[in-house]
Design a protein around this motif. Structure first.
Motif, mmCIF file in Angstrom:
data_model
loop_
_atom_site.group_PDB
_atom_site.id
_atom_site.type_symbol
_atom_site.label_atom_id
_atom_site.label_comp_id
_atom_site.label_asym_id
_atom_site.label_seq_id
_atom_site.Cartn_x
_atom_site.Cartn_y
_atom_site.Cartn_z
ATOM 1 N N GLU A 154 0.824 -1.205 0.000
ATOM 2 C CA GLU A 154 0.000 0.000 0.000
ATOM 3 C C GLU A 154 0.863 1.261 0.000
ATOM 4 N N LYS A 155 2.000 1.200 0.675
ATOM 5 C CA LYS A 155 2.901 2.348 0.698
ATOM 6 C C LYS A 155 3.511 2.589 -0.683
ATOM 7 N N ARG A 156 3.873 1.510 -1.386
ATOM 8 C CA ARG A 156 4.510 1.643 -2.703
ATOM 9 C C ARG A 156 3.522 2.033 -3.784
ATOM 10 N N TRP A 157 2.292 1.524 -3.709
ATOM 11 C CA TRP A 157 1.315 1.746 -4.769
ATOM 12 C C TRP A 157 0.099 2.479 -4.201
ATOM 13 N N PRO A 158 0.066 3.796 -4.318
ATOM 14 C CA PRO A 158 -1.036 4.590 -3.757
ATOM 15 C C PRO A 158 -2.292 4.498 -4.620
ATOM 16 N N PHE A 159 -3.370 5.074 -4.124
ATOM 17 C CA PHE A 159 -4.600 5.144 -4.901
ATOM 18 C C PHE A 159 -4.341 5.942 -6.184
ATOM 19 N N GLY A 160 -4.936 5.499 -7.272
ATOM 20 C CA GLY A 160 -4.714 6.117 -8.565
ATOM 21 C C GLY A 160 -3.834 5.281 -9.475
ATOM 22 N N THR A 161 -3.201 4.233 -8.927
ATOM 23 C CA THR A 161 -2.390 3.325 -9.740
ATOM 24 C C THR A 161 -3.178 2.057 -10.038
ATOM 25 N N LYS A 162 -2.916 1.460 -11.200
ATOM 26 C CA LYS A 162 -3.599 0.217 -11.553
ATOM 27 C C LYS A 162 -3.209 -0.910 -10.603
ATOM 28 N N GLU A 213 -20.479 -6.592 -0.769
ATOM 29 C CA GLU A 213 -20.531 -5.140 -0.709
ATOM 30 C C GLU A 213 -19.121 -4.587 -0.925
ATOM 31 N N LYS A 214 -19.030 -3.481 -1.655
ATOM 32 C CA LYS A 214 -17.714 -2.910 -1.934
ATOM 33 C C LYS A 214 -17.155 -2.217 -0.697
ATOM 34 N N ALA A 215 -15.938 -2.543 -0.333
ATOM 35 C CA ALA A 215 -15.265 -1.905 0.792
ATOM 36 C C ALA A 215 -14.928 -0.463 0.433
ATOM 37 N N ASP A 216 -14.786 0.372 1.446
ATOM 38 C CA ASP A 216 -14.484 1.791 1.204
ATOM 39 C C ASP A 216 -13.169 1.966 0.456
ATOM 40 N N SER A 217 -12.153 1.175 0.820
ATOM 41 C CA SER A 217 -10.857 1.310 0.149
ATOM 42 C C SER A 217 -10.939 0.895 -1.316
ATOM 43 N N LEU A 218 -11.795 -0.077 -1.640
ATOM 44 C CA LEU A 218 -11.981 -0.482 -3.032
ATOM 45 C C LEU A 218 -12.679 0.630 -3.810
ATOM 46 N N ARG A 219 -13.697 1.228 -3.218
ATOM 47 C CA ARG A 219 -14.385 2.344 -3.876
ATOM 48 C C ARG A 219 -13.403 3.481 -4.157
ATOM 49 N N GLN A 220 -12.538 3.749 -3.187
ATOM 50 C CA GLN A 220 -11.569 4.831 -3.340
ATOM 51 C C GLN A 220 -10.560 4.514 -4.442
ATOM 52 N N ALA A 221 -10.110 3.267 -4.518
ATOM 53 C CA ALA A 221 -9.137 2.870 -5.545
ATOM 54 C C ALA A 221 -9.734 2.962 -6.941
ATOM 55 N N LEU A 222 -10.992 2.552 -7.095
ATOM 56 C CA LEU A 222 -11.642 2.593 -8.404
ATOM 57 C C LEU A 222 -11.956 4.029 -8.817
ATOM 58 N N ALA A 223 -12.370 4.862 -7.853
ATOM 59 C CA ALA A 223 -12.703 6.249 -8.166
ATOM 60 C C ALA A 223 -11.477 7.035 -8.623
ATOM 61 N N ALA A 224 -10.298 6.653 -8.126
ATOM 62 C CA ALA A 224 -9.069 7.382 -8.472
ATOM 63 C C ALA A 224 -8.440 6.922 -9.771
ATOM 64 N N LEU A 225 -9.000 5.868 -10.379
ATOM 65 C CA LEU A 225 -8.380 5.290 -11.576
ATOM 66 C C LEU A 225 -9.040 5.854 -12.833
ATOM 67 N N PRO A 226 -8.272 6.336 -13.798
ATOM 68 C CA PRO A 226 -8.866 6.842 -15.045
ATOM 69 C C PRO A 226 -9.474 5.706 -15.865
ATOM 70 N N ARG A 227 -10.532 6.022 -16.578
ATOM 71 C CA ARG A 227 -11.222 5.017 -17.380
ATOM 72 C C ARG A 227 -10.774 5.132 -18.834
ATOM 73 N N LYS A 228 -10.043 4.126 -19.298
ATOM 74 C CA LYS A 228 -9.512 4.153 -20.654
ATOM 75 C C LYS A 228 -9.961 2.956 -21.488
ATOM 76 N N HIS A 229 -10.665 2.016 -20.863
ATOM 77 C CA HIS A 229 -11.051 0.785 -21.558
ATOM 78 C C HIS A 229 -12.247 0.205 -20.834
ATOM 79 N N VAL A 230 -12.961 -0.701 -21.482
ATOM 80 C CA VAL A 230 -14.087 -1.353 -20.818
ATOM 81 C C VAL A 230 -13.610 -2.201 -19.639
ATOM 82 N N CYS A 231 -12.394 -2.747 -19.739
ATOM 83 C CA CYS A 231 -11.800 -3.478 -18.619
ATOM 84 C C CYS A 231 -11.077 -2.500 -17.697
ATOM 85 N N ILE A 232 -11.143 -2.756 -16.403
ATOM 86 C CA ILE A 232 -10.519 -1.856 -15.431
ATOM 87 C C ILE A 232 -9.007 -1.887 -15.565
#
Length: 418
Positions: free
Chosen positions: A232-240, A285-304
């Motif tokens: 978690e320290k190496r890969w912050p929210f916003g990274t794939k 149910e989606k965990a809060d940290s999962l929601r945060q990780a997905l919200a910070a990721l740009p959408r460039k394809h139908v696959c996450i």
């Protein structure tokens, strides 16, 4: 008698419906050249196709030149920056697409002998949805499905079919995989498919793999709290990498369920998927940290999750990518594997007091016994902690509050009483 090689069995098995399709001349594979040609057209340049295939632009150019020589016409107009289909190339690329599609269907039929979904699947969808949603997912699935047979062809295609024996299979094919139990099991499965096909072709009269034990995959452990913190320290929210981590840790998806996860699933209120291994539907149910990780990721394809070229991962490609992320996080222990996040999900649920039935539903296990492993381990950990607390209390109580030497003695007074 002609000595048929194992590579021939692979070729025949994959091309059962198109046996005369693959013709080699001057060391060039026509089918492979067709794939290169189609990919070059799709990617828009020879260099891009070469990067996708792991080949040089010169090798891609030779493959296309081979096809042009065969058909006697120029298929591509090449410039230093781009390529453009000729009139003949436009017709030929459609033929290549149809041939390759039929070949993949033949492979799917040929390898359908194992316990897997089979039969004709008809999907009705708008053209845009078919191109944007279904095609990349199906392409990635087919690439993954044939990878093991291709590996057998590369590593053991030179071996004579008639010379296969139980001892040779164990010593030459399976023994080099002794430290990769999963690959060893899968190789044996695919090899038995090839052997059955060789028997159908009358190239073998008996199965030389009879008596070879399948073995068990090495148990993959859950991650430690220190490993979770390091990642978690190496890969912050916003990274794939963080998004993949949160999916596996908070949904419990295996790698085969994670690499083709779509934004349609992510946008739903709850996260729902079907386990590919068992067919068990799972809803959590989606965990809060999962929601945060997905919200910070740009959408460039139908696959996450996509590769650096914007394409969906294959299963093996996704595993290698995530292992590299683990190493980059400073986690040197090789037993810390991506699949261990699924085990960690079950462990965290058990530590939180979830019942075996809750865990069975969340993780997607088929039997209660699988889920009870997590609760037993959690009970064992809690029991160990309670035992130490009791031991410390016992040690403290062994020290008396009053010194024993003063017990039962009458206090002496000085002087004379009046």
């Amino acid at each position: 008698m002609r000595r048929r090689r194992l590579a021939v069995v692979v070729e025949v098995r994959l091309n059962a419906c198109s046996r005369n399709l693959i013709v080699r001349r001057d060391g060039m594979d026509r089918l492979d050249a067709m794939k290169v040609f189609v990919l070059a057209v799709d990617e828009g340049s020879l260099a891009a196709a070469g990067r996708k295939l792991g080949r040089s632009p010169a090798a891609v150019s030779r493959a296309i030149a081979f096809l042009e020589e065969r058909v006697g016409a120029e298929l591509l107009h090449r410039t230093t920056r781009s390529i453009k289909l000729s009139e003949e190339g436009e017709r030929y690329v459609e033929v290549c697409r149809r041939v390759l599609t039929e070949l993949e269907e033949a492979e799917d039929i040929a390898t359908g002998a194992r316990a897997a979904p089979r039969g004709l699947l008809t999907i009705t969808a708008p053209v845009v949805s078919g191109e944007m949603v279904l095609r990349p997912i199906l392409d990635a699935f087919l690439d993954t499905y044939r990878s093991r047979l291709d590996q057998i062809r590369r590593d053991h295609g030179h071996r004579a079919v008639a010379g296969l024996t139980k001892d040779r299979i164990e010593e030459k094919i399976l023994k080099p995989l002794h430290n990769k139990p999963g690959a060893k099991i899968d190789t044996l499965k695919k090899l038995r498919i090839l052997i059955r096909h060789a028997k159908d072709l009358k190239w073998l009269t008996a199965d030389p793999s009879d008596g070879i034990k399948r073995g068990k995959s090495k148990e993959i452990r859950a991650w430690t709290d220190a490993e979770l913190a390091a990642f978690e320290k190496r890969w912050p929210f916003g990274t794939k990498q963080r998004a993949a981590y949160e999916l596996m840790l908070n949904v419990g998806t295996a790698r085969v369920d994670t690499h083709l996860t779509t934004w349609i699933q992510a946008d739903a209120e709850d996260f729902e998927y079907t386990r590919r291994k068992t067919g068990v539907p799972v809803l959590v149910e989606k965990a809060d940290s999962l929601r945060q990780a997905l919200a910070a990721l740009p959408r460039k394809h139908v696959c996450i999750l996509t590769t650096e070229y914007g394409k969906p991962f294959t299963v093996d490609g996704f595993s290698g990518w995530l292992r590299a992320a683990i190493t980059s996080a400073g986690i040197a222990d090789l037993s810390c594997q991506p699949h261990g996040l699924r085990k960690t999900f079950g462990r965290l649920l058990a530590d939180a007091g979830a019942t075996a039935h809750d865990i069975m539903a969340a993780v997607g296990h088929l039997t209660l016994a699988d889920a009870e492993r997590y609760t037993r381990e959690a009970d064992r950990r809690r029991g160990g902690r309670r035992a130490i607390v009791k031991l410390e209390d016992h040690k403290a109580n062994r020290k008396p509050q009053t010194h024993s030497a003063g017990l039962g003695n009458v206090a002496k007074t000085q002087g004379i009483s009046k």
